[in-house]
Design an enzyme around this catalytic site. Structure first.
Site, PDB file in Angstrom:
ATOM      1  N   SER A 142      28.952  28.658  41.082  1.00 13.55           N
ATOM      2  CA  SER A 142      27.475  29.244  41.290  1.00 13.55           C
ATOM      3  C   SER A 142      26.399  28.280  41.536  1.00 13.55           C
ATOM      4  O   SER A 142      26.761  27.170  40.659  1.00 13.55           O
ATOM      5  CB  SER A 142      27.212  30.122  40.382  1.00 13.55           C
ATOM      6  OG  SER A 142      25.994  30.636  40.210  1.00 13.55           O
ATOM      7  N   TYR A 155      26.359  31.484  31.381  1.00 12.67           N
ATOM      8  CA  TYR A 155      27.097  31.854  32.461  1.00 12.67           C
ATOM      9  C   TYR A 155      27.293  30.578  33.099  1.00 12.67           C
ATOM     10  O   TYR A 155      28.190  30.146  33.922  1.00 12.67           O
ATOM     11  CB  TYR A 155      26.090  32.977  33.284  1.00 12.67           C
ATOM     12  CG  TYR A 155      26.579  32.973  34.927  1.00 12.67           C
ATOM     13  CD1 TYR A 155      27.704  33.802  35.037  1.00 12.67           C
ATOM     14  CD2 TYR A 155      25.728  32.442  35.821  1.00 12.67           C
ATOM     15  CE1 TYR A 155      28.037  34.093  36.372  1.00 12.67           C
ATOM     16  CE2 TYR A 155      26.111  32.947  37.073  1.00 12.67           C
ATOM     17  CZ  TYR A 155      27.336  33.603  37.715  1.00 12.67           C
ATOM     18  OH  TYR A 155      27.603  33.770  38.506  1.00 12.67           O
TER      19      TYR A 155
HETATM   20  P1  NDP Z   1      30.895  41.945  41.825  1.00 16.22           P
HETATM   21  O1  NDP Z   1      30.645  42.387  40.461  1.00 16.22           O
HETATM   22  O2  NDP Z   1      30.900  42.587  43.113  1.00 16.22           O
HETATM   23  O3  NDP Z   1      32.406  41.237  41.577  1.00 16.22           O
HETATM   24  C1  NDP Z   1      33.055  40.842  40.379  1.00 16.22           C
HETATM   25  C2  NDP Z   1      34.592  40.919  40.549  1.00 16.22           C
HETATM   26  O4  NDP Z   1      35.260  40.618  39.299  1.00 16.22           O
HETATM   27  C3  NDP Z   1      35.120  42.526  40.598  1.00 16.22           C
HETATM   28  O5  NDP Z   1      36.022  42.521  41.721  1.00 16.22           O
HETATM   29  C4  NDP Z   1      35.747  42.787  39.255  1.00 16.22           C
HETATM   30  O6  NDP Z   1      36.683  43.776  39.342  1.00 16.22           O
HETATM   31  C5  NDP Z   1      36.275  41.335  38.794  1.00 16.22           C
HETATM   32  N1  NDP Z   1      36.267  41.154  37.610  1.00 16.22           N
HETATM   33  C6  NDP Z   1      35.300  41.402  36.349  1.00 16.22           C
HETATM   34  N2  NDP Z   1      36.082  41.289  35.270  1.00 16.22           N
HETATM   35  C7  NDP Z   1      37.369  40.967  35.369  1.00 16.22           C
HETATM   36  C8  NDP Z   1      38.717  40.996  34.678  1.00 16.22           C
HETATM   37  N3  NDP Z   1      38.453  40.978  33.391  1.00 16.22           N
HETATM   38  N4  NDP Z   1      39.806  40.962  35.297  1.00 16.22           N
HETATM   39  C9  NDP Z   1      39.891  40.831  36.927  1.00 16.22           C
HETATM   40  N5  NDP Z   1      38.678  41.056  37.563  1.00 16.22           N
HETATM   41  C10 NDP Z   1      37.637  41.184  36.997  1.00 16.22           C
HETATM   42  O7  NDP Z   1      30.072  40.309  41.823  1.00 16.22           O
HETATM   43  P2  NDP Z   1      30.504  39.246  42.946  1.00 16.22           P
HETATM   44  O8  NDP Z   1      31.268  39.451  44.183  1.00 16.22           O
HETATM   45  O9  NDP Z   1      29.101  38.763  43.108  1.00 16.22           O
HETATM   46  O10 NDP Z   1      31.077  38.060  41.947  1.00 16.22           O
HETATM   47  C11 NDP Z   1      32.113  37.272  42.529  1.00 16.22           C
HETATM   48  C12 NDP Z   1      31.896  35.906  42.061  1.00 16.22           C
HETATM   49  O11 NDP Z   1      30.966  35.381  42.454  1.00 16.22           O
HETATM   50  C13 NDP Z   1      31.926  35.950  40.443  1.00 16.22           C
HETATM   51  O12 NDP Z   1      32.695  34.780  39.691  1.00 16.22           O
HETATM   52  C14 NDP Z   1      30.295  35.702  40.312  1.00 16.22           C
HETATM   53  O13 NDP Z   1      30.172  34.937  39.128  1.00 16.22           O
HETATM   54  C15 NDP Z   1      30.250  34.573  41.550  1.00 16.22           C
HETATM   55  N6  NDP Z   1      29.101  34.592  42.085  1.00 16.22           N
HETATM   56  C16 NDP Z   1      28.125  35.591  42.435  1.00 16.22           C
HETATM   57  C17 NDP Z   1      26.878  35.169  42.822  1.00 16.22           C
HETATM   58  C18 NDP Z   1      26.151  36.500  43.167  1.00 16.22           C
HETATM   59  O14 NDP Z   1      24.854  36.328  43.301  1.00 16.22           O
HETATM   60  N7  NDP Z   1      26.392  37.567  43.526  1.00 16.22           N
HETATM   61  C19 NDP Z   1      26.329  33.857  42.836  1.00 16.22           C
HETATM   62  C20 NDP Z   1      27.045  32.972  42.589  1.00 16.22           C
HETATM   63  C21 NDP Z   1      28.505  33.071  42.129  1.00 16.22           C
HETATM   64  P3  NDP Z   1      36.962  44.806  38.124  1.00 16.22           P
HETATM   65  O15 NDP Z   1      35.945  45.294  37.812  1.00 16.22           O
HETATM   66  O16 NDP Z   1      37.694  45.994  39.347  1.00 16.22           O
HETATM   67  O17 NDP Z   1      38.227  44.173  37.369  1.00 16.22           O
END
Ligand code: NDP
Length: 246
Positions: A142, A155
């Site tokens: 990020s 974070y």
């Molecule tokens: P979402 O919340 O849409 O996606 C997060 C994903 O992580 C989901 O698919 C969720 O699936 C999964 N997840 C969470 N906890 C677990 C777990 N314990 N085991 C397996 N899967 C897990 O957000 P984003 O798509 O934005 O996030 C994706 C990545 O991008 C993250 O690492 C986030 O930090 C990073 N990011 C996002 C930004 C943004 O502005 N959106 C900016 C910079 C980085 P489920 O709940 O089904 O398990």
């Protein structure tokens, strides 16, 4: 045939946002994808959509805080498609609060998913990559790790820790068999902040995401770019953010 046609890619956090967009982008461009997350209903419908377009996709219930789940995800890729070329360590959670709030459970949740989850992926895939003589780790970190903002200390800390892991892996593997890529997105319009507990904070963050956030498809395209390079080219870091982000 694009180079993506020959790739087998496992993606964590593939049930929504960046992970789901990446699965779709790669699969519709010919890659075989293996999807992991906890919400299996979401994974099932994504796999069905990909297959309906003639793509190749498998899925597994994965909680990245459990090492055995990552081992099972990697094993599924090898079992169904004969190998694993790329692991996209994308699963992540974000919690926002000043450190003085002492939200220690939230700190631990971010460490468990964002950091330990990536380590579990490395532990599962590295032996396979070594055996194959080739492999690629991609992680979603990020811009929060680049420009430190109060309330995002833990974070950002987890994301910077992952940056460090990948750089160390890169330096330990200069024989050309392992590639590492860190993707640093700015605001991306996803569900990430929908999981904030505090309703006021959640609404404010959702508003900012909706106003400023770029599409997760943009991140998916950046990931595809890193993956489709020839084996002797490593895209180490990609930063992408809304053009209007400060
Ligand atoms: P979402 O919340 O849409 O996606 C997060 C994903 O992580 C989901 O698919 C969720 O699936 C999964 N997840 C969470 N906890 C677990 C777990 N314990 N085991 C397996 N899967 C897990 O957000 P984003 O798509 O934005 O996030 C994706 C990545 O991008 C993250 O690492 C986030 O930090 C990073 N990011 C996002 C930004 C943004 O502005 N959106 C900016 C910079 C980085 P489920 O709940 O089904 O398990």
């Amino acid at each position: 045939m694009s180079t993506l046609d020959t790739k087998v890619v496992a993606i964590t956090g593939a049930s929504s946002g960046i992970g789901a967009a990446t699965a779709w982008e790669l699969a519709t461009r010919g890659a075989s994808v293996v999807l992991g997350a906890r919400r299996t209903d979401r994974l099932e419908s994504l796999v069905a959509r990909i297959r309906a377009e003639g793509g190749r996709a498998e899925m597994l219930a994965v909680d990245v805080t459990r090492r055995a789940d990552l081992e099972a995800l990697v094993a599924l890729a090898v079992d169904r498609f004969g190998r694993l070329d790329v692991l996209v360590g994308n699963a992540g959670v974000a919690r926002i609060a000043p450190m003085a709030a002492l939200d220690v459970d939230d700190w631990n949740a971010m460490i468990d998913v964002n950091l330990r989850g990536v380590l579990h992926g490395i532990a599962a895939a590295l032996p396979v990559f070594r055996r194959q003589g080739r492999g690629h780790f991609v992680t979603t970190i990020s811009t929060a790790g680049l420009r430190i903002v109060p309330t995002q200390a833990v974070y950002a800390g987890t994301k910077n820790a992952v940056r460090t892991l990948l750089e160390a892996l890169r330096q330990e593997s200069t024989d050309g068999t392992l590639r590492t890529t860190s993707i640093s997105p700015g605001y991306v319009h996803t569900e990430l902040v929908d999981h904030l507990d505090d309703p006021g904070q959640r609404a404010e963050a959702q508003q900012a995401m909706a106003a400023l956030g770029i599409s997760p498809d943009a991140v998916a395209r950046a990931i595809a770019f890193a993956i489709e390079q020839p084996d002797d080219v490593e895209i180490g870091d990609i930063t992408l953010r809304p053009a209007r982000q400060g």
